[in-house]
Design a protein around this motif. Structure first.
Motif, PDB file in Angstrom:
ATOM      1  N   TYR A  65       0.868  -1.177   0.000  1.00 23.90           N
ATOM      2  CA  TYR A  65       0.000   0.000   0.000  1.00 23.90           C
ATOM      3  C   TYR A  65       0.904   1.226   0.000  1.00 23.90           C
ATOM      4  CZ  TYR A  65      -3.903  -3.088   0.918  1.00 23.90           C
ATOM      5  OH  TYR A  65      -4.853  -4.080   0.803  1.00 23.90           O
ATOM      6  N   LEU A  66       0.687   2.121  -0.966  1.00 21.38           N
ATOM      7  CA  LEU A  66       1.551   3.281  -1.152  1.00 21.38           C
ATOM      8  C   LEU A  66       0.742   4.556  -0.943  1.00 21.38           C
ATOM      9  CD1 LEU A  66       3.368   2.140  -4.442  1.00 21.38           C
ATOM     10  CD2 LEU A  66       4.071   1.722  -2.076  1.00 21.38           C
ATOM     11  N   GLY A  67       1.012   5.257   0.148  1.00 23.24           N
ATOM     12  CA  GLY A  67       0.380   6.548   0.389  1.00 23.24           C
ATOM     13  C   GLY A  67       1.143   7.648  -0.327  1.00 23.24           C
ATOM     14  N   THR A  68       0.413   8.647  -0.836  1.00 26.38           N
ATOM     15  CA  THR A  68       1.029   9.682  -1.654  1.00 26.38           C
ATOM     16  C   THR A  68       0.725  11.077  -1.109  1.00 26.38           C
ATOM     17  OG1 THR A  68      -0.892   9.815  -3.120  1.00 26.38           O
ATOM     18  CG2 THR A  68       0.848   8.249  -3.718  1.00 26.38           C
ATOM     19  N   GLU A  69       1.396  12.068  -1.698  1.00 25.45           N
ATOM     20  CA  GLU A  69       1.188  13.458  -1.305  1.00 25.45           C
ATOM     21  C   GLU A  69      -0.222  13.930  -1.630  1.00 25.45           C
ATOM     22  OE1 GLU A  69       3.964  16.260  -2.811  1.00 25.45           O
ATOM     23  OE2 GLU A  69       5.622  15.546  -1.578  1.00 25.45           O
ATOM     24  N   SER A  70      -0.840  13.359  -2.659  1.00 23.21           N
ATOM     25  CA  SER A  70      -2.177  13.780  -3.064  1.00 23.21           C
ATOM     26  C   SER A  70      -3.261  13.228  -2.147  1.00 23.21           C
ATOM     27  CB  SER A  70      -2.449  13.331  -4.494  1.00 23.21           C
ATOM     28  OG  SER A  70      -2.453  11.907  -4.576  1.00 23.21           O
ATOM     29  N   GLY A  71      -2.921  12.298  -1.270  1.00 22.85           N
ATOM     30  CA  GLY A  71      -3.898  11.685  -0.376  1.00 22.85           C
ATOM     31  C   GLY A  71      -4.414  10.355  -0.870  1.00 22.85           C
ATOM     32  N   SER A  72      -4.131   9.989  -2.108  1.00 24.08           N
ATOM     33  CA  SER A  72      -4.562   8.691  -2.635  1.00 24.08           C
ATOM     34  C   SER A  72      -3.618   7.592  -2.158  1.00 24.08           C
ATOM     35  CB  SER A  72      -4.584   8.714  -4.161  1.00 24.08           C
ATOM     36  OG  SER A  72      -5.540   9.635  -4.634  1.00 24.08           O
TER      37      SER A  72
ATOM     38  N   ARG B 207      -8.622  19.392   1.702  1.00 26.34           N
ATOM     39  CA  ARG B 207      -7.326  19.543   2.338  1.00 26.34           C
ATOM     40  C   ARG B 207      -7.161  18.570   3.509  1.00 26.34           C
ATOM     41  NH1 ARG B 207      -4.947  25.374   2.986  1.00 26.34           N
ATOM     42  NH2 ARG B 207      -3.111  24.045   2.938  1.00 26.34           N
ATOM     43  N   SER B 208      -8.267  18.052   4.029  1.00 23.38           N
ATOM     44  CA  SER B 208      -8.163  17.094   5.140  1.00 23.38           C
ATOM     45  C   SER B 208      -7.469  15.811   4.709  1.00 23.38           C
ATOM     46  CB  SER B 208      -9.559  16.755   5.680  1.00 23.38           C
ATOM     47  OG  SER B 208     -10.186  17.908   6.167  1.00 23.38           O
TER      48      SER B 208
ATOM     49  N   TYR C 203      -3.558  11.132   7.871  1.00 28.11           N
ATOM     50  CA  TYR C 203      -3.276  12.244   6.958  1.00 28.11           C
ATOM     51  C   TYR C 203      -2.587  13.373   7.716  1.00 28.11           C
ATOM     52  CZ  TYR C 203      -6.445   9.837   3.767  1.00 28.11           C
ATOM     53  OH  TYR C 203      -7.042   8.897   2.951  1.00 28.11           O
ATOM     54  N   SER C 204      -1.802  14.134   6.980  1.00 24.34           N
ATOM     55  CA  SER C 204      -0.962  15.158   7.593  1.00 24.34           C
ATOM     56  C   SER C 204      -1.766  16.179   8.392  1.00 24.34           C
ATOM     57  CB  SER C 204      -0.149  15.866   6.509  1.00 24.34           C
ATOM     58  OG  SER C 204       0.632  16.887   7.052  1.00 24.34           O
ATOM     59  N   ARG C 205      -2.988  16.509   7.954  1.00 26.38           N
ATOM     60  CA  ARG C 205      -3.778  17.540   8.613  1.00 26.38           C
ATOM     61  C   ARG C 205      -4.388  17.083   9.921  1.00 26.38           C
ATOM     62  NH1 ARG C 205      -3.819  22.955   6.732  1.00 26.38           N
ATOM     63  NH2 ARG C 205      -2.830  22.844   4.696  1.00 26.38           N
TER      64      ARG C 205
END
Length: 960
Positions: free
Chosen positions: A145-152, A186-187, A208-210
């Motif tokens: 599972y690869l999490g990305t900067e876009s949230g996908s 943005r969440s 998520y970062s937020r």
């Protein structure tokens, strides 16, 4: 022309050379340079370290090592082991993923790169859409599972790296389950963490970062719970039973969240800022470890108050009322906890914390009271203080070895006794055939003794010379002492300390006699210490003597640093090597050469001003000899002075060019008509060309001027019992070679043992040889009547060498930077020479005698010269005929520090620094190879949790 012709091809000798010589880079010792990532497999019990250079290294039990290198040479950002497999995945800073496997090949296991993959988005999408930020290898061992900067979150199949597009978790799908108050795009930006549920593999936690955290059901492809954090998220950690998880945040807080079976909005159980209430640094990683007594271990990185401790690199361990913030001397890259990994275990019961800092590896024992550090058997921080010199001693006698280990064990009483916790694999390499020591001198005035016998470079003992001198720092200061009420409860750990109290303390030369236990070390400020091994602590006065190397010289004034001030009265020393006499050179310049003869009880030392001889039994100076040339003004400025004249350097360069042109004109003829000159020039060019074609190792050497700076710099010192005055009587002698191509020979009169303390040692200059080309002398050697190098002091007395042949005539070998020359003794008439080629400016940098044994038979061995040039090549030259045997490229010619740090061993191996913290070990011999060889068991985990054993795999010595 006969002397220019190449010798004929000898097939017998060629076969013998194949049996004797072989070049291999075998293993890297020390701490990896610029580490960037850390991984650990509880299944294999192996640790992986990634570097900025693109290299990865796997470590297990001592002697178990694997090395791999990405072709891209990009920084390794993350390392993840595939659960219950001998595979791992690396993420590089170019966003590429790489799958590595430990596979069996030709009866040995190797770390091989299987696949590489770069995640690509739809056409026109921004790079952030596929920029990987989090990687989760699923326990099914089938997908990543690869999490990305876009949230996908993308799902990638293993081992093919095929993207399963129908299983992608998009940010839109996640937002459908979140309440309207937090339902904004943005969440769900930037996936910070992915964690699999410890009891239910069909659920993963997405952070998520937020601050939004979602529990995702993989089976039904929907979110079952969402958790709304108020601060920026840094990391997540599941508790062992899966009923709770911990989130840590940018503001230095951590929160405990319950995971209930109903769909109610979960509320945090606990929100704590450990070092509040003032603003704190982020907590970037956290562990919550359960124990049998019910009191958990809470371990987290960072969280310190920003204002007062913002520059600290800390990891805090909290266990009930106990709390310690371990303060590291360099930035923390990552850490992991070793705990019970059995699926049936009810509690974590952590045993050790492994911390990868930027400059060292630190392991903390969590089982022992006080949480002491564990002494690492490998990955030693060689550069805890900058390495200034090295010295290798082969085949250490057992008694001396045991005494050194005993002295070192008394220094390690503060370390934990716990076995090394990273113990995957089994070392099956044969036991080292002998005990070898590598001694490193350091900028802070210490000498470290390393066990260099095998694959692991292990610290045995540390010697400090600081106690002899008065410095700003008190050696009794303890950096770790804390007040009872001090908060935060900081405790300094680790050995890395690059700052020296005084640069004059730096060690420049080391000489150890393995038979007598005498040790001589010399430093930057002209200090020469002679020591002997004592098994007990002792307090005594160190005798002082001064050697004025500028005797009878007028008009010279030293512009460099002052000498070190010494302590008055008795000084207390720990068990180990204890100094009993200090010889201080005046002026206090860097000691450039050192020799010790323990049988005669003499030590010789040289600087840029001259050399001297000291009798350390009678504690009396025998003589000094000034080698300073009237033009050697730079020798009086010292290494710490910055007043070197650029004008003088340019003037000398132009003088060399002018002399070269004049000598060229003289060779081509300066008189006669134009046709004669042209004809002479043509003949000269033809002869020169023929000479180059027929004999590429021969050339004309241009003489250097006596006005060149540092001609009095003493490069080498050598003791020999040989024929110096006449061919009927041999006597002890001291030989010295300078930077100006001068060799001095002194006859020594050493009284017999029964009158040794009553009569003084006397010395008289017998010879002075000036090499015509004035190149620096880098080595001196005397060969006996059998053309064998003279044995070391006390080697014959210990029945470890034959007595030298004193019947036949002896020969003197002088090695300069540009040529090898053999002289007969005692007449000192030239007999034989070998000139290095002028192509590419080849110069000798290091030379030593090495013994090469045949890999086919134990009955044959020979002594040859191992030579390192300024081009990084290693040449093997035969003795006594000076024939080039073979040449190997070893070090890049641009790597000046690597060439300067190279040290050869007596049996055809060598070490050189490939970074400030790593030695590369190489071998020139077919017989002496030291490299990793290990077995890694590969248990197979089945669905019913039974473990089956697969065939073991070996890791053979890695060869260049």
């Amino acid at each position: 022309m006969r002397r220019f012709l190449r010798p004929g091809h000898d097939p017998v000798r060629e076969r013998l050379k194949r049996d004797l010589f072989q070049f291999n880079k075998t293993v890297e010792h020390g701490f990896p340079h610029q580490p960037s990532a850390l991984g650990y497999s509880p299944f294999l019990r192996l640790m992986a370290i990634g570097m900025r250079s693109g290299a990865i290294k796997l470590y297990g039990a001592p002697g178990v090592e694997f090395v791999g290198l990405h072709e891209e040479n990009n920084t390794v950002m993350q390392i993840h082991f595939i659960p219950d497999q001998c595979q791992l995945v690396t993420l590089l800073d170019d966003n590429s993923l790489h799958l590595w496997s430990l596979k069996q090949h030709s009866g040995a296991s190797e770390l091989q790169e299987e696949h590489r993959f770069t995640l690509k988005g739809p056409p026109g999408s921004p790079p952030s859409a596929t920029q990987i930020t989090a990687v989760l290898p699923h326990s099914s061992r089938e997908v990543l599972y690869l999490g990305t900067e876009s949230g996908s979150i993308f799902v990638v199949e293993l081992p093919s790296f095929r993207v399963l597009e129908d299983r992608t978790i998009t940010s839109e799908a996640v937002l459908q389950r979140v309440s309207e108050d937090h339902c904004n795009r943005r969440s769900c930006e930037l996936v910070e963490a992915l964690r699999e549920h410890p009891k239910n593999p069909d659920q993963i936690l997405i952070g998520y970062s937020r601050g939004l955290i979602v529990l995702w059901d993989l089976q039904n492809n929907k979110a079952t719970h969402h958790f709304l954090g108020s601060q920026q998220l840094e990391n997540l950690y599941w508790q062992r039973d899966g009923s709770k998880f911990i989130s840590c945040h940018y503001d230095g807080s951590y929160t405990q969240w319950p995971v209930s079976s109903d769909n109610r909005q979960p509320q945090p159980l606990e929100n704590l800022v450990p070092y509040g209430p003032f603003p704190c640094k982020a907590i970037s990683k956290i562990y919550w470890q359960t124990t049998k007594n019910g009191v958990p271990y809470i371990i987290f990185q960072g969280g310190m108050p920003r204002a007062s401790y913002g520059d600290r690199h800390s990891i805090s361990v909290v266990h009930g009322s106990q709390q310690t913030a371990f303060d590291f001397t360099s930035r923390v890259i990552d850490f992991f906890i070793i705990f019970s990994s059995e699926p049936t275990a009810e509690f974590d019961d952590p045993s050790a914390m492994v911390v990868l800092a930027e400059e060292e590896l630190v392991v903390i024992d969590l089982k022992t009271a006080g949480w002491p550090a564990v002494h690492p058997p490998y990955l030693a921080s060689l550069h805890c203080s900058a390495i200034t010199c090295s010295h290798h001693v082969s085949n250490i006698p057992l008694k001396l070895w045991e005494r050194i280990i005993s002295a070192g064990s008394k220094q390690n009483i503060h370390y934990s006794n716990m076995p090394w916790p990273i113990d995957g694999g089994t070392n099956i390499a044969p036991d080292p055939p002998q005990r070898d020591l590598l001694l490193t001198g350091h900028e802070d005035g210490t000498v470290r003794f390393w066990d260099a016998s095998g694959v692991c470079l292990h610290l045995l003992y540390k010697l400090s010379t600081v106690r002899v001198f008065l410095t700003d720092a008190d050696p009794n200061d303890n950096m770790n002492t804390l007040g009872e009420d001090e908060w935060p409860p900081l405790r300094k750990v680790g050995t890395f300390d690059p700052y020296s109290d005084d640069p004059r303390l730096g060690i420049q030369k080391i000489y150890l006699c393995k038979y007598s236990g005498y040790l001589a070390v010399a430093g930057t400020a002209g200090q020469v210490l002679v020591m002997e091994l004592n098994d007990e602590d002792a307090e005594h006065v160190v005798d002082h003597a001064e050697a004025d190397l500028l005797q009878d010289q007028e008009g010279y004034r030293w512009k460099g640093h002052e000498k070190l001030k010494t302590r008055d009265g008795p000084v207390r020393f720990e068990a180990g090597f204890q100094p009993f006499v200090l010889v201080q050179c005046q002026p206090p310049a860097v000691v450039t050469s050192l020799a010790l003869h323990s049988e005669w009880k003499l030590v010789a030392f040289g600087t840029s001003h001259g050399f001297g001889l000291f009798d350390h039994q009678q504690k009396r100076l025998v003589f000094v000899k000034c080698t300073l040339h009237p033009s050697d003004q730079l020798a009086l400025e010292g290494p710490l002075s910055r007043v070197k004249s650029l004008k003088k350097s340019l003037r000398q360069s132009f003088r060399r060019i002018r002399r070269s042109r004049v000598s060229s004109r003289k060779r081509r003829g300066g008189s006669g008509n134009a046709s004669e000159v042209q004809e002479a020039n043509a003949k000269f060019d033809q002869d020169t060309l023929q000479e180059m074609e027929l004999a590429p190792v021969q050339r004309k050497i241009e003489a250097r001027s006596a006005e060149d700076s540092f001609t009095g710099f003493v490069r080498t010192l050598y003791f020999a019992d040989t024929f110096l005055r006449d061919s009927s009587r041999h006597c002890p002698s001291l030989w010295a070679g300078t930077n100006g191509g001068t060799v001095y020979a002194f006859c020594l009169r050493v009284p017999p043992a029964e009158r040794r303390m009553d009569e003084p040692v006397r010395a008289e200059q017998a010879k002075e040889i000036q090499l015509m080309h004035r190149a620096p002398v880098v080595g001196i050697l005397v060969l006996d009547g059998r053309s064998t190098p003279l044995p070391e002091p006390l080697e014959v007395a210990h029945d470890l060498s034959k007595s030298p042949d004193m019947q036949g005539s002896h020969q003197l070998l002088v090695v300069s930077e540009e040529q090898f020359k053999v002289f007969t003794l005692p007449k000192v008439s030239s007999k034989l020479k070998l000139k290095l080629t002028a192509l590419e400016g080849c110069r000798v940098r290091k030379v030593t005698v090495a013994n090469f044994g045949s890999c086919k038979t134990d009955d044959y061995s020979e002594n040859d010269l191992a030579v390192l040039t300024n081009l990084g090549d290693i040449q093997i030259i035969s003795l006594p005929f000076l024939k080039l045997q073979i040449r190997y490229p070893c070090i890049r010619k641009e790597d000046v520090s690597g060439i300067a740090s190279c040290v050869f061993t007596k049996y055809g191996q060598g070490f050189y620094l490939i970074s400030p913290s790593e030695f590369e070990r190489f071998s020139l011999s077919t017989k002496w190879l030291v490299g990793p060889r290990c077995v890694v068991d590969m248990p197979e985990v089945t669905s019913n949790n039974h473990v089956h054993s697969k065939p073991s795999m070996e890791n053979a010595a890695r060869k260049s």
